[in-house]
Design a protein around this motif. Structure first.
Motif, PDB file in Angstrom:
ATOM      1  N   LYS A 130       1.100 -28.541 -20.441  1.00  0.00           N
ATOM      2  CA  LYS A 130       0.734 -28.668 -21.851  1.00  0.00           C
ATOM      3  C   LYS A 130       0.877 -27.329 -22.567  1.00  0.00           C
ATOM      4  O   LYS A 130       1.382 -27.256 -23.696  1.00  0.00           O
ATOM      5  CB  LYS A 130      -0.701 -29.171 -21.995  1.00  0.00           C
ATOM      6  CG  LYS A 130      -0.859 -30.646 -21.692  1.00  0.00           C
ATOM      7  CD  LYS A 130      -2.304 -31.068 -21.886  1.00  0.00           C
ATOM      8  CE  LYS A 130      -2.495 -32.532 -21.556  1.00  0.00           C
ATOM      9  NZ  LYS A 130      -3.901 -32.952 -21.700  1.00  0.00           N
ATOM     10  N   LYS A 131       0.437 -26.248 -21.892  1.00  0.00           N
ATOM     11  CA  LYS A 131       0.552 -24.924 -22.503  1.00  0.00           C
ATOM     12  C   LYS A 131       2.019 -24.532 -22.663  1.00  0.00           C
ATOM     13  O   LYS A 131       2.418 -23.966 -23.700  1.00  0.00           O
ATOM     14  CB  LYS A 131      -0.181 -23.885 -21.662  1.00  0.00           C
ATOM     15  CG  LYS A 131      -1.686 -24.018 -21.720  1.00  0.00           C
ATOM     16  CD  LYS A 131      -2.367 -22.993 -20.844  1.00  0.00           C
ATOM     17  CE  LYS A 131      -3.870 -23.185 -20.852  1.00  0.00           C
ATOM     18  NZ  LYS A 131      -4.549 -22.238 -19.980  1.00  0.00           N
TER      19      LYS A 131
ATOM     20  N   LEU B  36       3.899 -23.763 -26.156  1.00  0.00           N
ATOM     21  CA  LEU B  36       4.632 -22.527 -26.379  1.00  0.00           C
ATOM     22  C   LEU B  36       6.079 -22.819 -26.784  1.00  0.00           C
ATOM     23  O   LEU B  36       6.631 -22.146 -27.671  1.00  0.00           O
ATOM     24  CB  LEU B  36       4.598 -21.643 -25.122  1.00  0.00           C
ATOM     25  CG  LEU B  36       3.276 -20.931 -24.841  1.00  0.00           C
ATOM     26  CD1 LEU B  36       3.345 -20.227 -23.490  1.00  0.00           C
ATOM     27  CD2 LEU B  36       2.977 -19.933 -25.947  1.00  0.00           C
ATOM     28  N   LEU B  37       6.700 -23.783 -26.145  1.00  0.00           N
ATOM     29  CA  LEU B  37       8.081 -24.123 -26.499  1.00  0.00           C
ATOM     30  C   LEU B  37       8.158 -24.687 -27.919  1.00  0.00           C
ATOM     31  O   LEU B  37       9.099 -24.385 -28.662  1.00  0.00           O
ATOM     32  CB  LEU B  37       8.661 -25.109 -25.485  1.00  0.00           C
ATOM     33  CG  LEU B  37       8.979 -24.537 -24.099  1.00  0.00           C
ATOM     34  CD1 LEU B  37       9.433 -25.650 -23.158  1.00  0.00           C
ATOM     35  CD2 LEU B  37      10.033 -23.455 -24.186  1.00  0.00           C
ATOM     36  N   ASP B  38       7.189 -25.529 -28.309  1.00  0.00           N
ATOM     37  CA  ASP B  38       7.170 -26.045 -29.683  1.00  0.00           C
ATOM     38  C   ASP B  38       6.995 -24.903 -30.681  1.00  0.00           C
ATOM     39  O   ASP B  38       7.661 -24.854 -31.716  1.00  0.00           O
ATOM     40  CB  ASP B  38       6.040 -27.061 -29.872  1.00  0.00           C
ATOM     41  CG  ASP B  38       6.376 -28.411 -29.275  1.00  0.00           C
ATOM     42  OD1 ASP B  38       7.582 -28.664 -29.037  1.00  0.00           O
ATOM     43  OD2 ASP B  38       5.431 -29.211 -29.046  1.00  0.00           O
ATOM     44  N   GLU B  39       6.099 -23.987 -30.372  1.00  0.00           N
ATOM     45  CA  GLU B  39       5.875 -22.852 -31.272  1.00  0.00           C
ATOM     46  C   GLU B  39       7.114 -21.979 -31.348  1.00  0.00           C
ATOM     47  O   GLU B  39       7.512 -21.512 -32.425  1.00  0.00           O
ATOM     48  CB  GLU B  39       4.677 -22.030 -30.767  1.00  0.00           C
ATOM     49  CG  GLU B  39       4.264 -20.919 -31.692  1.00  0.00           C
ATOM     50  CD  GLU B  39       3.073 -20.162 -31.149  1.00  0.00           C
ATOM     51  OE1 GLU B  39       3.139 -18.918 -31.199  1.00  0.00           O
ATOM     52  OE2 GLU B  39       2.102 -20.791 -30.674  1.00  0.00           O
ATOM     53  N   LEU B  40       7.763 -21.760 -30.209  1.00  0.00           N
ATOM     54  CA  LEU B  40       8.985 -20.959 -30.185  1.00  0.00           C
ATOM     55  C   LEU B  40      10.096 -21.663 -30.962  1.00  0.00           C
ATOM     56  O   LEU B  40      10.846 -21.018 -31.706  1.00  0.00           O
ATOM     57  CB  LEU B  40       9.421 -20.713 -28.724  1.00  0.00           C
ATOM     58  CG  LEU B  40      10.598 -19.830 -28.506  1.00  0.00           C
ATOM     59  CD1 LEU B  40      10.308 -18.410 -28.982  1.00  0.00           C
ATOM     60  CD2 LEU B  40      10.985 -19.803 -27.048  1.00  0.00           C
ATOM     61  N   GLU B  41      10.159 -22.950 -30.852  1.00  0.00           N
ATOM     62  CA  GLU B  41      11.186 -23.721 -31.569  1.00  0.00           C
ATOM     63  C   GLU B  41      10.912 -23.694 -33.070  1.00  0.00           C
ATOM     64  O   GLU B  41      11.839 -23.573 -33.883  1.00  0.00           O
ATOM     65  CB  GLU B  41      11.181 -25.162 -31.050  1.00  0.00           C
ATOM     66  CG  GLU B  41      12.323 -26.006 -31.536  1.00  0.00           C
ATOM     67  CD  GLU B  41      12.294 -27.389 -30.908  1.00  0.00           C
ATOM     68  OE1 GLU B  41      12.064 -28.352 -31.654  1.00  0.00           O
ATOM     69  OE2 GLU B  41      12.439 -27.472 -29.675  1.00  0.00           O
ATOM     70  N   GLN B  42       9.641 -23.770 -33.449  1.00  0.00           N
ATOM     71  CA  GLN B  42       9.293 -23.735 -34.871  1.00  0.00           C
ATOM     72  C   GLN B  42       9.552 -22.354 -35.463  1.00  0.00           C
ATOM     73  O   GLN B  42      10.047 -22.237 -36.593  1.00  0.00           O
ATOM     74  CB  GLN B  42       7.825 -24.091 -35.070  1.00  0.00           C
ATOM     75  CG  GLN B  42       7.541 -25.561 -34.884  1.00  0.00           C
ATOM     76  CD  GLN B  42       6.057 -25.869 -35.052  1.00  0.00           C
ATOM     77  OE1 GLN B  42       5.272 -24.967 -35.338  1.00  0.00           O
ATOM     78  NE2 GLN B  42       5.719 -27.121 -34.860  1.00  0.00           N
ATOM     79  N   THR B  43       9.275 -21.303 -34.698  1.00  0.00           N
ATOM     80  CA  THR B  43       9.524 -19.964 -35.232  1.00  0.00           C
ATOM     81  C   THR B  43      11.024 -19.685 -35.323  1.00  0.00           C
ATOM     82  O   THR B  43      11.494 -19.028 -36.233  1.00  0.00           O
ATOM     83  CB  THR B  43       8.848 -18.895 -34.353  1.00  0.00           C
ATOM     84  OG1 THR B  43       9.284 -19.014 -33.026  1.00  0.00           O
ATOM     85  CG2 THR B  43       7.348 -18.991 -34.471  1.00  0.00           C
ATOM     86  N   SER B  44      11.766 -20.196 -34.348  1.00  0.00           N
ATOM     87  CA  SER B  44      13.217 -19.967 -34.427  1.00  0.00           C
ATOM     88  C   SER B  44      13.838 -20.845 -35.489  1.00  0.00           C
ATOM     89  O   SER B  44      14.796 -20.470 -36.143  1.00  0.00           O
ATOM     90  CB  SER B  44      13.869 -20.242 -33.069  1.00  0.00           C
ATOM     91  OG  SER B  44      13.753 -21.605 -32.749  1.00  0.00           O
ATOM     92  N   GLY B  45      13.295 -22.012 -35.758  1.00  0.00           N
ATOM     93  CA  GLY B  45      13.802 -22.908 -36.802  1.00  0.00           C
ATOM     94  C   GLY B  45      13.473 -22.364 -38.184  1.00  0.00           C
ATOM     95  O   GLY B  45      14.278 -22.428 -39.116  1.00  0.00           O
TER      96      GLY B  45
END
Length: 160
Positions: free
Chosen positions: A141-142, A146-155
């Motif tokens: 889950k963590k 983290l991957l969702d947050e990384l994807e949102q920041t890169s998007g």
């Protein structure tokens, strides 16, 4: 007993000659090792049922005068023990002829105890596996967060 330091000079002049008679006495050394006849403490004797029945049959066959007494002396027994054993034999209490262990009686083993122990071991193993699975799920889950947050920041950085 004459002490070696207090021997007259005439006796001490030839102590190695055993042929000369000594009027004052001999020097005798005490025993080095204690006698094997005595033990440190008394020990109660116990007799097996087989031994008791053997002695009873032997005394029943003894017909001559003094035969029973000879058996009792040979075995180191008292006539009271013989009469007790006869009473037990006549009453049919062969179990009473067996020597009993002193102290409290042990509880009978529960046949389900082994199954209970096995089930408890299985439960402990399953709980360990469950804890490992929950830890793995928490880590997944963590990582997903983290991957969702990384994807949102890169998007969001790519759109500006």
């Amino acid at each position: 007993m004459v002490m070696p330091e207090r021997l007259p000079t005439s006796l001490s002049s030839s102590p190695s000659d055993p042929t000369t008679p000594s009027s004052s006495g001999r020097i005798v050394a005490g025993p080095v090792v204690a006698s094997a006849e005595f033990t440190a403490g008394p020990k109660r004797r116990s007799f097996t049922a087989k031994y008791k029945l053997q002695i009873l049959s032997e005394t029943d066959r003894a017909v001559d005068t003094g035969g029973i007494s000879a058996i009792l002396r040979r075995e180191g027994l008292y006539s009271s023990a013989l009469s007790d054993w006869r009473g037990q034999r006549d009453a049919g209490t062969l179990g009473a002829l067996q020597p009993r262990q002193r102290g409290p009686e042990k509880a009978a083993a529960n046949p389900l105890q082994a199954d209970l122990a096995k089930a408890n071991r299985e439960i402990a193993a399953l709980r360990r596996r469950l804890d490992q699975a929950e830890a793995i799920i928490a880590i997944q889950k963590k990582v997903a967060a983290l991957l969702d947050e990384l994807e949102q920041t890169s998007g969001s950085s790519g759109k500006s």
